[in-house]
Write a protein that holds these residues in place. Structure first.
Motif, PDB file in Angstrom:
ATOM      1  N   ARG A 125      -2.800   2.816  10.684  1.00 43.00           N
ATOM      2  CA  ARG A 125      -1.580   2.989   9.895  1.00 43.00           C
ATOM      3  C   ARG A 125      -0.418   3.212  10.845  1.00 43.00           C
ATOM      4  O   ARG A 125      -0.506   4.003  11.780  1.00 43.00           O
ATOM      5  CB  ARG A 125      -1.715   4.170   8.933  1.00 43.00           C
ATOM      6  CG  ARG A 125      -2.716   3.873   7.829  1.00 43.00           C
ATOM      7  CD  ARG A 125      -2.832   4.981   6.856  1.00 43.00           C
ATOM      8  NE  ARG A 125      -1.607   5.120   6.060  1.00 43.00           N
ATOM      9  CZ  ARG A 125      -1.445   6.112   5.180  1.00 43.00           C
ATOM     10  NH1 ARG A 125      -2.397   7.000   4.993  1.00 43.00           N
ATOM     11  NH2 ARG A 125      -0.339   6.185   4.490  1.00 43.00           N
TER      12      ARG A 125
ATOM     13  N   ASP B  80       1.145   3.843  -3.109  1.00 42.05           N
ATOM     14  CA  ASP B  80       0.373   5.010  -2.694  1.00 42.05           C
ATOM     15  C   ASP B  80      -1.138   4.780  -2.831  1.00 42.05           C
ATOM     16  O   ASP B  80      -1.859   5.560  -3.448  1.00 42.05           O
ATOM     17  CB  ASP B  80       0.808   6.243  -3.499  1.00 42.05           C
ATOM     18  CG  ASP B  80       0.421   7.542  -2.811  1.00 42.05           C
ATOM     19  OD1 ASP B  80       0.294   7.542  -1.570  1.00 42.05           O
ATOM     20  OD2 ASP B  80       0.226   8.549  -3.519  1.00 42.05           O
TER      21      ASP B  80
ATOM     22  N   LEU C 217      -3.461   4.143  -0.166  1.00 48.48           N
ATOM     23  CA  LEU C 217      -4.313   4.754   0.856  1.00 48.48           C
ATOM     24  C   LEU C 217      -4.320   6.270   0.734  1.00 48.48           C
ATOM     25  O   LEU C 217      -3.311   6.891   0.396  1.00 48.48           O
ATOM     26  CB  LEU C 217      -3.835   4.354   2.253  1.00 48.48           C
ATOM     27  CG  LEU C 217      -3.964   2.885   2.605  1.00 48.48           C
ATOM     28  CD1 LEU C 217      -3.410   2.633   3.997  1.00 48.48           C
ATOM     29  CD2 LEU C 217      -5.396   2.416   2.514  1.00 48.48           C
ATOM     30  N   SER C 218      -5.456   6.845   1.040  1.00 47.09           N
ATOM     31  CA  SER C 218      -5.604   8.295   1.038  1.00 47.09           C
ATOM     32  C   SER C 218      -4.706   8.904   2.114  1.00 47.09           C
ATOM     33  O   SER C 218      -4.491   8.313   3.173  1.00 47.09           O
ATOM     34  CB  SER C 218      -7.064   8.665   1.334  1.00 47.09           C
ATOM     35  OG  SER C 218      -7.173  10.040   1.638  1.00 47.09           O
ATOM     36  N   HIS C 219      -4.203  10.088   1.842  1.00 49.33           N
ATOM     37  CA  HIS C 219      -3.385  10.791   2.831  1.00 49.33           C
ATOM     38  C   HIS C 219      -4.238  11.255   4.010  1.00 49.33           C
ATOM     39  O   HIS C 219      -3.719  11.717   5.015  1.00 49.33           O
ATOM     40  CB  HIS C 219      -2.665  11.968   2.176  1.00 49.33           C
ATOM     41  CG  HIS C 219      -1.700  11.530   1.119  1.00 49.33           C
ATOM     42  ND1 HIS C 219      -0.512  10.915   1.426  1.00 49.33           N
ATOM     43  CD2 HIS C 219      -1.758  11.575  -0.230  1.00 49.33           C
ATOM     44  CE1 HIS C 219       0.133  10.621   0.320  1.00 49.33           C
ATOM     45  NE2 HIS C 219      -0.606  11.003  -0.713  1.00 49.33           N
ATOM     46  N   ARG C 220      -5.538  11.124   3.874  1.00 49.89           N
ATOM     47  CA  ARG C 220      -6.465  11.474   4.965  1.00 49.89           C
ATOM     48  C   ARG C 220      -6.795  10.272   5.842  1.00 49.89           C
ATOM     49  O   ARG C 220      -7.576  10.383   6.772  1.00 49.89           O
ATOM     50  CB  ARG C 220      -7.752  12.055   4.380  1.00 49.89           C
ATOM     51  CG  ARG C 220      -7.512  13.346   3.652  1.00 49.89           C
ATOM     52  CD  ARG C 220      -8.783  13.882   3.069  1.00 49.89           C
ATOM     53  NE  ARG C 220      -8.495  15.023   2.225  1.00 49.89           N
ATOM     54  CZ  ARG C 220      -9.241  15.403   1.222  1.00 49.89           C
ATOM     55  NH1 ARG C 220     -10.340  14.735   0.928  1.00 49.89           N
ATOM     56  NH2 ARG C 220      -8.906  16.437   0.498  1.00 49.89           N
ATOM     57  N   GLN C 221      -6.237   9.122   5.513  1.00 46.02           N
ATOM     58  CA  GLN C 221      -6.459   7.906   6.299  1.00 46.02           C
ATOM     59  C   GLN C 221      -5.428   7.880   7.425  1.00 46.02           C
ATOM     60  O   GLN C 221      -4.236   7.759   7.176  1.00 46.02           O
ATOM     61  CB  GLN C 221      -6.291   6.671   5.408  1.00 46.02           C
ATOM     62  CG  GLN C 221      -6.266   5.346   6.159  1.00 46.02           C
ATOM     63  CD  GLN C 221      -7.593   4.972   6.750  1.00 46.02           C
ATOM     64  OE1 GLN C 221      -8.620   5.189   6.139  1.00 46.02           O
ATOM     65  NE2 GLN C 221      -7.576   4.420   7.947  1.00 46.02           N
TER      66      GLN C 221
ATOM     67  N   GLN D 230       0.829  -1.211   0.000  1.00 42.09           N
ATOM     68  CA  GLN D 230       0.000   0.000   0.000  1.00 42.09           C
ATOM     69  C   GLN D 230       0.863   1.261   0.000  1.00 42.09           C
ATOM     70  O   GLN D 230       0.571   2.217  -0.707  1.00 42.09           O
ATOM     71  CB  GLN D 230      -0.932   0.007   1.214  1.00 42.09           C
ATOM     72  CG  GLN D 230      -2.016  -1.026   1.135  1.00 42.09           C
ATOM     73  CD  GLN D 230      -2.784  -1.169   2.441  1.00 42.09           C
ATOM     74  OE1 GLN D 230      -2.342  -0.746   3.496  1.00 42.09           O
ATOM     75  NE2 GLN D 230      -3.952  -1.778   2.356  1.00 42.09           N
ATOM     76  N   LYS D 231       1.934   1.262   0.784  1.00 44.57           N
ATOM     77  CA  LYS D 231       2.823   2.431   0.832  1.00 44.57           C
ATOM     78  C   LYS D 231       3.542   2.613  -0.504  1.00 44.57           C
ATOM     79  O   LYS D 231       3.608   3.719  -1.036  1.00 44.57           O
ATOM     80  CB  LYS D 231       3.848   2.277   1.953  1.00 44.57           C
ATOM     81  CG  LYS D 231       3.267   2.449   3.332  1.00 44.57           C
ATOM     82  CD  LYS D 231       4.316   2.191   4.395  1.00 44.57           C
ATOM     83  CE  LYS D 231       3.684   2.117   5.762  1.00 44.57           C
ATOM     84  NZ  LYS D 231       4.640   1.709   6.797  1.00 44.57           N
TER      85      LYS D 231
END
Length: 144
Positions: A130, A120, A122-126, A116-117
């Motif tokens: 994490r 990219d 996942l949303s940066h708002r998640q 996932q990292k």
């Protein structure tokens, strides 16, 4: 295995414990009891010999979306949370899965997190669930 799917690769290690690419070793983080203690001791003692077969077994499980039925069984233990001990509602259940199941879950979790990292996804708002992020990071983001 599909293109781009997380893969587990065994790295050669000079240490007594095997290391998977991007993952911690197979060491046991809990104090196992009974048969699980024997399994933990065997894993630690025979780590170099078991690394390749376990790597193949885990990879086969990931590719086939299957794990042995024995790994799906957990010992549920009541843990006291508040007084009095005479009231069954004052206990919470703790699931103690097999060591092999815990190792496979740990490797899968790290593989998916790294995938996932790297991609990219996942949303940066998640912020929840994490590594290295939490509610305080969310509050700081909301203030800006």
């Amino acid at each position: 295995m599909s293109a781009g799917a997380p893969q587990i690769r065994l790295q050669q290690s000079t240490s007594a414990k095997p290391r998977y690419a991007g993952h911690s070793d197979l060491s046991i983080q809990v104090k196992p009891h009974g048969l699980m203690a024997v399994a933990a001791r065997v894993l630690r003692t025979c780590a170099d010999s078991l690394a390749l077969p376990l790597s193949k077994l885990f990879t086969l499980g990931f590719c086939s979306s299957h794990q042995p039925a024995m790994w799906k069984v957990a010992n549920v233990v009541p843990v006291h949370k508040k007084s009095p001990k005479s009231n069954p509602r004052n206990f919470r259940p703790i699931s103690r899965p097999t060591i092999m199941s815990k190792r496979m879950e740990s490797i899968m979790n790290r593989s998916l997190s790294n995938y996932q990292k790297k991609n990219d996804i996942l949303s940066h708002r998640q912020f929840g669930f994490r590594t290295g992020l939490g509610t305080s990071d969310l509050l700081i983001a909301l203030q800006h």
